[in-house]
Motif scaffolding. Structure first.
Motif, short mmCIF file in Angstrom:
data_model
loop_
_atom_site.label_atom_id
_atom_site.label_comp_id
_atom_site.label_asym_id
_atom_site.label_seq_id
_atom_site.Cartn_x
_atom_site.Cartn_y
_atom_site.Cartn_z
N ILE A 106 0.99 -1.17 -0.02
CA ILE A 106 -0.01 0.00 0.07
C ILE A 106 0.95 1.17 0.01
O ILE A 106 0.60 2.20 -0.75
CB ILE A 106 -0.83 0.15 0.99
CG1 ILE A 106 -1.94 -1.15 1.09
CG2 ILE A 106 -1.58 1.16 1.52
CD1 ILE A 106 -2.93 -1.42 2.00
N GLY B 61 0.85 3.92 -3.09
CA GLY B 61 0.67 5.59 -2.75
C GLY B 61 1.74 6.38 -3.46
O GLY B 61 1.40 7.43 -3.53
N GLU C 139 -4.45 -4.75 -4.07
CA GLU C 139 -3.49 -3.68 -4.16
C GLU C 139 -2.00 -4.20 -4.06
O GLU C 139 -1.12 -3.65 -4.56
CB GLU C 139 -3.65 -2.58 -2.99
CG GLU C 139 -3.07 -1.28 -2.85
CD GLU C 139 -3.47 -0.37 -4.06
OE1 GLU C 139 -3.23 0.37 -4.47
OE2 GLU C 139 -4.56 -0.88 -4.60
N SER D 50 0.54 -3.44 -7.07
CA SER D 50 1.75 -2.85 -6.83
C SER D 50 2.89 -3.60 -7.38
O SER D 50 3.89 -2.94 -7.60
CB SER D 50 1.61 -2.39 -5.45
OG SER D 50 0.57 -1.68 -5.15
N THR E 3 -4.06 3.63 7.28
CA THR E 3 -4.24 2.05 7.26
C THR E 3 -3.80 1.72 8.85
O THR E 3 -4.00 0.54 9.08
CB THR E 3 -3.22 1.28 6.20
OG1 THR E 3 -1.80 1.68 6.72
CG2 THR E 3 -3.49 2.05 5.05
N SER F 128 -5.23 0.83 -9.54
CA SER F 128 -4.65 0.85 -8.31
C SER F 128 -4.73 2.22 -7.46
O SER F 128 -5.09 2.00 -6.23
CB SER F 128 -3.24 0.35 -8.28
OG SER F 128 -2.43 0.40 -7.15
N HIS G 77 -6.72 2.78 -4.10
CA HIS G 77 -6.08 3.46 -3.01
C HIS G 77 -6.92 4.59 -2.50
O HIS G 77 -7.15 4.50 -1.29
CB HIS G 77 -4.67 3.91 -3.44
CG HIS G 77 -3.91 4.32 -2.14
ND1 HIS G 77 -3.41 3.31 -1.14
CD2 HIS G 77 -3.39 5.62 -1.71
CE1 HIS G 77 -2.76 4.00 -0.37
NE2 HIS G 77 -2.83 5.33 -0.64
#
Length: 608
Positions: A56, A60, A186, A190, A257, A337, A341
């Protein structure tokens, strides 16, 4: 989980103490009542694993901003501007995440930096920031779906809005299932992006030294063409800051998170420490190669109707249309993605607003499914994505540019706010005499300058980046996209202060997920202090040093939180038995007697 741990996970009157699964009741030490929140429709679940949180973090920092936004940055600022601006913003982001990591590790609650700003700086500012950041995430989903339409233009797809609609349905469905579904999607998207970036870096070097269609050494040729390396002068240079901020946006969502991360005391610091290397590898190396291999004046690099990815251009230069199509496919998955997010983060921010006390969003948004998914928050956040369908009237390139500016400025406001919260948090920690050794994670080299550095540098960037919208010619649309969020923040800040002004009935006793928190009537526990209400019923401010100024009795005051009395114990995370088992198992693997196994485990943890 122990009762002591349960107590520290309760709601905070100055923050977002979101409840998470793992026990059926939590006691709050208010000296009188043990409160039961055994409500399966009012809690989040800790379902994200360490490997998912790590990915994650990558999601980002790698998205449409890098794959597509760099084309806009290169066209507006040139190769030197894009490299310098992305390096400056990258360093600011790294310091910001270190500051956020300190707070998120100590207090892993839903709401993240919004909660910390409310708790340590100002509840009214926290209210304005939270709604601003929710809007940022909601608009980001619209921006990503608009970006999907731009990416599809590579294949000249007709009615690309239909693909955006399919993507929207898919993202909402994934986020409505379970937090693990979001985390797993994710993780794999990723992973694909990381592999592609590595391939791009290798291929970019080869293209630059002569492995291209012309079989010519490129070197720094495109830094010396007319207009380069600084396109548009200072205005062009300053303009790149907002696109760089858009590209780096989402890294601060790591803190969001924290409320759903297993073993946050261990996993959050690990995630934050790796961000520096991700910025260096994924951003700066990629941007250097883009500036070397793609000319800033390439046709259709960035205009009203379209934006071309420099990554696709480099793959085209390698002489393979198949490779270019593959790169464009990866960019399309990165759009998916990034939207995934942003939708997750926006949903959790809105949930955090609905469970804080006093409540800052309608109670309906605190309702969660039996799987711990805040469905009403998800639906409202996803509904803003309808903006992307306006591209058919405005032009996908123009609409995406406006949305990119709005999101970029919102990211900057978030970073500045993290600096403010960290400044007050650190000051409170020292003023109240708590040992620095009690911090579960401490970024030593950022003491004491880190918070003020972030506040000053980000504040300066917000002011100067709209230079090109004013000089040499005033452009209202772009000026509004750069600065509209500042007056909105101010209006919301003042409005919440008026709503919560002294003299009005206290809202502290408003129930949150079945909890009614009020003034303490019992003795103060030195380890878990009773919660003092932000405003007592008599209108006196209980957590400030008399900062309220009388004008007409109650209309002029401020609500800056007093560092001497802010509660530094509530919501602190105590390791659970599962956390300790994970730590023991990790240490056993890393310190095993077999050298080969020990090395392989180190490599495994480094990668995943």
């Amino acid at each position: 989980m122990s009762q002591e741990s349960n107590r520290k996970s309760g709601p905070d009157s100055a923050g977002y103490g979101a409840t998470v699964s793992g026990d059926t009741s939590r006691e709050m030490e208010d000296g009188a009542t043990a409160l039961n929140i055994n409500n399966e429709h009012g809690r989040l679940h800790r379902g994200l694993s360490a490997r998912q949180v790590q990915m994650i973090a990558i999601a980002g920092t790698i998205g449409t901003g890098l794959f597509l936004g760099t084309g806009k940055s290169l066209a507006e600022g040139g190769p030197a501007s894009i490299l310098i601006c992305y390096a400056i913003v990258g360093f600011i982001v790294y310091v910001t995440l270190l500051l956020l990591g300190e707070m998120a590790t100590q207090y892993p609650v839903a709401g993240s930096f919004n909660a910390y700003t409310t708790r340590f700086f100002s509840p009214s500012y926290g209210f304005a920031l939270s709604w601003n950041y929710w809007f940022n995430d909601a608009v980001s989903v619209a921006s990503d779906l608009t970006a999907a339409q731009l990416v599809l233009q590579f294949w000249t797809v007709q009615h690309s809005w239909i693909v955006s609609l399919v993507f929207w349905v898919f993202l909402v469905s994934i986020n409505a299932v379970h937090v693990r579904a979001y985390g797993e999607l994710e993780y794999w998207l990723s992973s694909l992006k990381v592999i592609t970036i590595i391939i791009f870096i290798i291929l970019g070097i080869l293209v630059n030294v002569g492995v291209n269609q012309q079989h010519e050494y490129i070197g720094a040729r495109y830094w010396y063409i007319p207009g380069a390396p600084f396109v548009g002068g200072f205005g062009g240079f300053a303009q790149v800051f907002v696109t760089a901020s858009f590209a780096y946006g989402g890294t601060e969502s790591l803190g969001i998170t924290a409320g759903e991360t297993k073993n946050p005391s261990r996993n959050m610091p690990r995630v934050v420490k790796f961000v520096f290397w991700r910025i260096l590898l994924f951003y700066l190396l990629s941007i250097l190669l883009i500036g070397l291999n793609a000319p800033w004046d390439y046709p259709n690099l960035s205009n009203k109707t379209t934006t071309t990815s420099p990554f696709t251009l480099v793959f085209q230069q390698a002489g393979s249309t198949v490779a270019a199509s593959f790169m464009n496919t990866v960019i399309l998955t990165s759009v998916l993605s990034a939207g995934n997010h942003a939708l997750f983060a926006g949903t959790r921010v809105l949930y955090g607003l609905s469970v804080t006390s006093p409540r800052q969003a309608p109670a309906i948004f605190s309702w969660t499914s039996t799987n711990g998914v805040p469905i009403p928050s998800l639906m409202l956040t996803s509904s803003v994505s309808a903006l992307c369908f306006g591209s058919s009237f405005i032009g996908s390139g123009a609409l995406w540019g406006w949305l990119q500016n709005i999101v970029g400025v919102s990211n900057q406001i978030a970073w500045l706010s993290i600096g403010l919260a960290s400044w007050r948090f650190r000051k409170a920690w020292l003023v109240q005499g708590r040992s620095l050794d009690e911090l579960k994670f401490r970024s030593r080299w950022t003491w004491p300058w880190g918070p003020l550095f972030v506040v000053i540098t980000v504040g300066a960037i917000i002011i100067i980046q709209g230079w090109s919208s004013v000089i040499p010619k005033f452009t209202p649309v772009y000026f509004v996209s750069y600065y509209i969020e500042l007056p909105i923040m101010l209006i919301m800040y003042l409005a919440w202060m008026l709503i919560q002004r002294p003299g009005r009935p206290s809202r502290i006793n408003e129930p949150v997920n079945g909890i009614t928190s009020g003034p303490s009537t019992g003795s103060r526990n030195p380890r878990s202090p009773s919660q003092t209400p932000l405003f007592e019923g008599n209108g006196r401010r209980s957590s400030s040093k008399g900062r309220r100024r009388e004008r007409g009795g109650r209309w002029w005051y401020n609500d800056i939180v007093d560092v001497n009395t802010v509660d530094l114990y509530r919501d602190e995370h105590d390791e659970e038995e599962e956390d300790r088992v994970d730590d023991v198992e990790r240490e056993r693997r890393l310190k095993g007697s077999n050298f080969v196994q020990r090395t392989l485990w180190r490599l495994f943890y480094l990668i995943v």
